[in-house]
Motif scaffolding. Structure first.
Motif, PDB file in Angstrom:
ATOM      1  N   ASN A 104      -0.310 -20.801 -52.712  1.00  0.00           N
ATOM      2  CA  ASN A 104      -1.511 -20.271 -53.357  1.00  0.00           C
ATOM      3  C   ASN A 104      -2.018 -21.311 -54.344  1.00  0.00           C
ATOM      4  OD1 ASN A 104      -1.756 -17.316 -52.443  1.00  0.00           O
ATOM      5  ND2 ASN A 104       0.392 -17.503 -53.008  1.00  0.00           N
ATOM      6  N   SER A 105      -3.274 -21.681 -54.181  1.00  0.00           N
ATOM      7  CA  SER A 105      -3.847 -22.676 -55.089  1.00  0.00           C
ATOM      8  C   SER A 105      -4.758 -22.003 -56.095  1.00  0.00           C
ATOM      9  CB  SER A 105      -4.648 -23.715 -54.294  1.00  0.00           C
ATOM     10  OG  SER A 105      -5.929 -23.196 -53.975  1.00  0.00           O
ATOM     11  N   SER A 106      -5.034 -22.705 -57.177  1.00  0.00           N
ATOM     12  CA  SER A 106      -6.091 -22.275 -58.083  1.00  0.00           C
ATOM     13  C   SER A 106      -7.425 -22.621 -57.431  1.00  0.00           C
ATOM     14  CB  SER A 106      -5.971 -23.012 -59.420  1.00  0.00           C
ATOM     15  OG  SER A 106      -4.713 -22.733 -60.011  1.00  0.00           O
ATOM     16  N   PRO A 107      -8.511 -21.966 -57.843  1.00  0.00           N
ATOM     17  CA  PRO A 107      -9.824 -22.351 -57.324  1.00  0.00           C
ATOM     18  C   PRO A 107     -10.108 -23.821 -57.633  1.00  0.00           C
ATOM     19  CG  PRO A 107      -9.947 -20.243 -58.449  1.00  0.00           C
ATOM     20  CD  PRO A 107      -8.581 -20.804 -58.734  1.00  0.00           C
ATOM     21  N   PHE A 108     -10.659 -24.519 -56.661  1.00  0.00           N
ATOM     22  CA  PHE A 108     -10.998 -25.921 -56.880  1.00  0.00           C
ATOM     23  C   PHE A 108     -12.440 -26.179 -56.453  1.00  0.00           C
ATOM     24  CE2 PHE A 108     -10.139 -27.232 -52.404  1.00  0.00           C
ATOM     25  CZ  PHE A 108      -9.375 -26.149 -51.986  1.00  0.00           C
ATOM     26  N   ASN A 109     -13.089 -27.079 -57.191  1.00  0.00           N
ATOM     27  CA  ASN A 109     -14.533 -27.275 -57.070  1.00  0.00           C
ATOM     28  C   ASN A 109     -14.897 -28.309 -56.008  1.00  0.00           C
ATOM     29  OD1 ASN A 109     -15.386 -25.443 -59.136  1.00  0.00           O
ATOM     30  ND2 ASN A 109     -14.631 -26.922 -60.658  1.00  0.00           N
ATOM     31  N   GLN A 110     -16.184 -28.458 -55.815  1.00  0.00           N
ATOM     32  CA  GLN A 110     -16.731 -29.407 -54.852  1.00  0.00           C
ATOM     33  C   GLN A 110     -16.173 -30.807 -55.107  1.00  0.00           C
ATOM     34  OE1 GLN A 110     -21.030 -29.952 -55.017  1.00  0.00           O
ATOM     35  NE2 GLN A 110     -21.079 -30.162 -52.795  1.00  0.00           N
ATOM     36  N   GLY A 111     -15.725 -31.458 -54.037  1.00  0.00           N
ATOM     37  CA  GLY A 111     -15.205 -32.817 -54.143  1.00  0.00           C
ATOM     38  C   GLY A 111     -13.731 -32.879 -54.483  1.00  0.00           C
ATOM     39  N   ASN A 112     -13.132 -31.749 -54.849  1.00  0.00           N
ATOM     40  CA  ASN A 112     -11.712 -31.726 -55.196  1.00  0.00           C
ATOM     41  C   ASN A 112     -10.874 -31.256 -54.011  1.00  0.00           C
ATOM     42  OD1 ASN A 112     -12.307 -32.610 -57.753  1.00  0.00           O
ATOM     43  ND2 ASN A 112     -12.333 -30.554 -58.646  1.00  0.00           N
ATOM     44  N   SER A 113      -9.570 -31.592 -54.097  1.00  0.00           N
ATOM     45  CA  SER A 113      -8.650 -31.268 -53.007  1.00  0.00           C
ATOM     46  C   SER A 113      -7.391 -30.613 -53.544  1.00  0.00           C
ATOM     47  CB  SER A 113      -8.248 -32.554 -52.254  1.00  0.00           C
ATOM     48  OG  SER A 113      -9.375 -33.177 -51.693  1.00  0.00           O
ATOM     49  N   VAL A 114      -6.721 -29.863 -52.678  1.00  0.00           N
ATOM     50  CA  VAL A 114      -5.367 -29.387 -52.957  1.00  0.00           C
ATOM     51  C   VAL A 114      -4.513 -29.726 -51.738  1.00  0.00           C
ATOM     52  CG1 VAL A 114      -6.097 -27.516 -54.480  1.00  0.00           C
ATOM     53  CG2 VAL A 114      -5.782 -27.075 -52.037  1.00  0.00           C
ATOM     54  N   SER A 115      -3.214 -29.935 -51.975  1.00  0.00           N
ATOM     55  CA  SER A 115      -2.305 -30.293 -50.882  1.00  0.00           C
ATOM     56  C   SER A 115      -1.075 -29.407 -50.911  1.00  0.00           C
ATOM     57  CB  SER A 115      -1.871 -31.767 -51.008  1.00  0.00           C
ATOM     58  OG  SER A 115      -2.995 -32.610 -50.872  1.00  0.00           O
ATOM     59  N   PHE A 116      -0.480 -29.212 -49.742  1.00  0.00           N
ATOM     60  CA  PHE A 116       0.764 -28.467 -49.645  1.00  0.00           C
ATOM     61  C   PHE A 116       1.601 -29.043 -48.513  1.00  0.00           C
ATOM     62  CE2 PHE A 116       3.462 -24.932 -48.155  1.00  0.00           C
ATOM     63  CZ  PHE A 116       4.127 -24.647 -49.344  1.00  0.00           C
ATOM     64  N   LYS A 117       2.900 -29.208 -48.778  1.00  0.00           N
ATOM     65  CA  LYS A 117       3.816 -29.739 -47.774  1.00  0.00           C
ATOM     66  C   LYS A 117       4.503 -28.587 -47.048  1.00  0.00           C
ATOM     67  CE  LYS A 117       7.583 -33.111 -47.304  1.00  0.00           C
ATOM     68  NZ  LYS A 117       8.484 -34.020 -48.035  1.00  0.00           N
ATOM     69  N   PHE A 118       4.350 -28.539 -45.746  1.00  0.00           N
ATOM     70  CA  PHE A 118       4.950 -27.473 -44.926  1.00  0.00           C
ATOM     71  C   PHE A 118       6.294 -27.945 -44.376  1.00  0.00           C
ATOM     72  CE2 PHE A 118       0.538 -26.342 -45.125  1.00  0.00           C
ATOM     73  CZ  PHE A 118       0.514 -24.960 -45.077  1.00  0.00           C
ATOM     74  N   GLU A 119       7.380 -27.330 -44.856  1.00  0.00           N
ATOM     75  CA  GLU A 119       8.734 -27.753 -44.463  1.00  0.00           C
ATOM     76  C   GLU A 119       9.220 -27.002 -43.227  1.00  0.00           C
ATOM     77  OE1 GLU A 119      10.192 -30.164 -46.050  1.00  0.00           O
ATOM     78  OE2 GLU A 119       9.628 -30.128 -48.174  1.00  0.00           O
ATOM     79  N   GLN A 120       8.840 -25.724 -43.114  1.00  0.00           N
ATOM     80  CA  GLN A 120       9.384 -24.855 -42.065  1.00  0.00           C
ATOM     81  C   GLN A 120       8.390 -24.681 -40.922  1.00  0.00           C
ATOM     82  OE1 GLN A 120      12.535 -23.412 -42.293  1.00  0.00           O
ATOM     83  NE2 GLN A 120      12.848 -24.493 -44.234  1.00  0.00           N
ATOM     84  N   LYS A 121       8.945 -24.690 -39.698  1.00  0.00           N
ATOM     85  CA  LYS A 121       8.097 -24.437 -38.533  1.00  0.00           C
ATOM     86  C   LYS A 121       7.575 -23.000 -38.558  1.00  0.00           C
ATOM     87  CE  LYS A 121      10.322 -27.765 -35.444  1.00  0.00           C
ATOM     88  NZ  LYS A 121      11.005 -27.993 -34.152  1.00  0.00           N
ATOM     89  N   GLY A 122       6.402 -22.797 -37.978  1.00  0.00           N
ATOM     90  CA  GLY A 122       5.823 -21.459 -37.913  1.00  0.00           C
ATOM     91  C   GLY A 122       4.309 -21.530 -37.936  1.00  0.00           C
ATOM     92  N   ALA A 123       3.694 -20.375 -37.797  1.00  0.00           N
ATOM     93  CA  ALA A 123       2.235 -20.281 -37.869  1.00  0.00           C
ATOM     94  C   ALA A 123       1.872 -19.585 -39.171  1.00  0.00           C
ATOM     95  CB  ALA A 123       1.685 -19.509 -36.675  1.00  0.00           C
ATOM     96  N   TYR A 124       1.145 -20.285 -40.012  1.00  0.00           N
ATOM     97  CA  TYR A 124       0.825 -19.767 -41.351  1.00  0.00           C
ATOM     98  C   TYR A 124      -0.671 -19.462 -41.439  1.00  0.00           C
ATOM     99  CZ  TYR A 124       5.441 -21.664 -42.310  1.00  0.00           C
ATOM    100  OH  TYR A 124       6.785 -21.936 -42.258  1.00  0.00           O
ATOM    101  N   ASP A 125      -0.979 -18.156 -41.504  1.00  0.00           N
ATOM    102  CA  ASP A 125      -2.364 -17.738 -41.729  1.00  0.00           C
ATOM    103  C   ASP A 125      -2.690 -17.882 -43.204  1.00  0.00           C
ATOM    104  OD1 ASP A 125      -2.985 -16.924 -39.072  1.00  0.00           O
ATOM    105  OD2 ASP A 125      -1.817 -15.093 -39.397  1.00  0.00           O
ATOM    106  N   TYR A 126      -3.918 -18.261 -43.498  1.00  0.00           N
ATOM    107  CA  TYR A 126      -4.338 -18.304 -44.892  1.00  0.00           C
ATOM    108  C   TYR A 126      -5.803 -17.906 -45.002  1.00  0.00           C
ATOM    109  CZ  TYR A 126      -6.381 -22.904 -43.796  1.00  0.00           C
ATOM    110  OH  TYR A 126      -7.111 -23.924 -43.239  1.00  0.00           O
ATOM    111  N   THR A 127      -6.208 -17.579 -46.195  1.00  0.00           N
ATOM    112  CA  THR A 127      -7.606 -17.249 -46.472  1.00  0.00           C
ATOM    113  C   THR A 127      -8.019 -18.001 -47.733  1.00  0.00           C
ATOM    114  OG1 THR A 127      -7.113 -15.387 -47.929  1.00  0.00           O
ATOM    115  CG2 THR A 127      -7.294 -14.894 -45.570  1.00  0.00           C
ATOM    116  N   CYS A 128      -9.289 -17.879 -48.055  1.00  0.00           N
ATOM    117  CA  CYS A 128      -9.728 -18.288 -49.382  1.00  0.00           C
ATOM    118  C   CYS A 128      -9.412 -17.115 -50.308  1.00  0.00           C
ATOM    119  CB  CYS A 128     -11.217 -18.602 -49.393  1.00  0.00           C
ATOM    120  SG  CYS A 128     -11.872 -18.878 -51.052  1.00  0.00           S
ATOM    121  N   GLY A 129      -8.813 -17.391 -51.469  1.00  0.00           N
ATOM    122  CA  GLY A 129      -8.460 -16.332 -52.396  1.00  0.00           C
ATOM    123  C   GLY A 129      -9.679 -15.657 -53.006  1.00  0.00           C
TER     124      GLY A 129
END
Ligand SMILES: [Cu+2]
Length: 141
Positions: A104-129
């Motif tokens: 879960n990330s904090s809201p981030f603005n135009q031009g900004n990025s967030v990253s996450f490292k996925f260690e475990q195999k699987g299918a991860y659904d996500y949405t915008c918070g």
């Protein structure tokens, strides 16, 4: 009195009209037949792009970047390898966030990025918070 020549003349006119009308009918009927298959092909091609269908995961693009633009994640389904880091970049003029069961990330603005490292195999659904209608999936293989 109607002469034989008159009958020949009017017969010629009648046949001419029938031929022209038949040609016009075939022309418009023919163009319909050419247009309809094209529309069917378009519909078929647009289906895989909608993503999140089990059958389309194998054809989902690989990479490490997801772009957020016009309230949508692109690609909506991204395939990565275990241990890969995914980076989401916001190109909209309003903030977005990433919400999932493992990240879960904090809201981030135009031009900004967030990253996450996925260690475990699987299918991860996500949405915008902030906008739950925005959906995406990371498939870790
Ligand atoms: Cu959002």
């Amino acid at each position: 009195m109607i002469s034989t020549d008159d009958i020949k003349f009017y017969s010629f006119i009648a046949i001419f009209v029938i031929v022209v009308a038949g040609g016009v009918y075939l022309y418009f009927g023919g163009s319909k037949n050419f247009t309809q298959p094209k529309q069917e092909v378009k519909t078929t091609q647009s289906q895989p792009a909608q993503g999140n269908q089990p059958g389309t995961v194998a054809s989902a693009p690989t990479g490490s970047s997801v772009t957020i633009k016009n309230f949508a994640f692109s690609p909506s389904v991204l395939r990565i390898k275990a241990g890969d880091t995914v980076t989401w970049t916001n190109q909209d003029s309003i903030p977005h966030s990433i919400k999932s069961t493992i990240f879960n990330s904090s809201p981030f603005n135009q031009g900004n990025s967030v990253s996450f490292k996925f260690e475990q195999k699987g299918a991860y659904d996500y949405t915008c918070g902030i906008h739950p209608a925005m959906t995406g999936q990371i498939v870790v293989e």
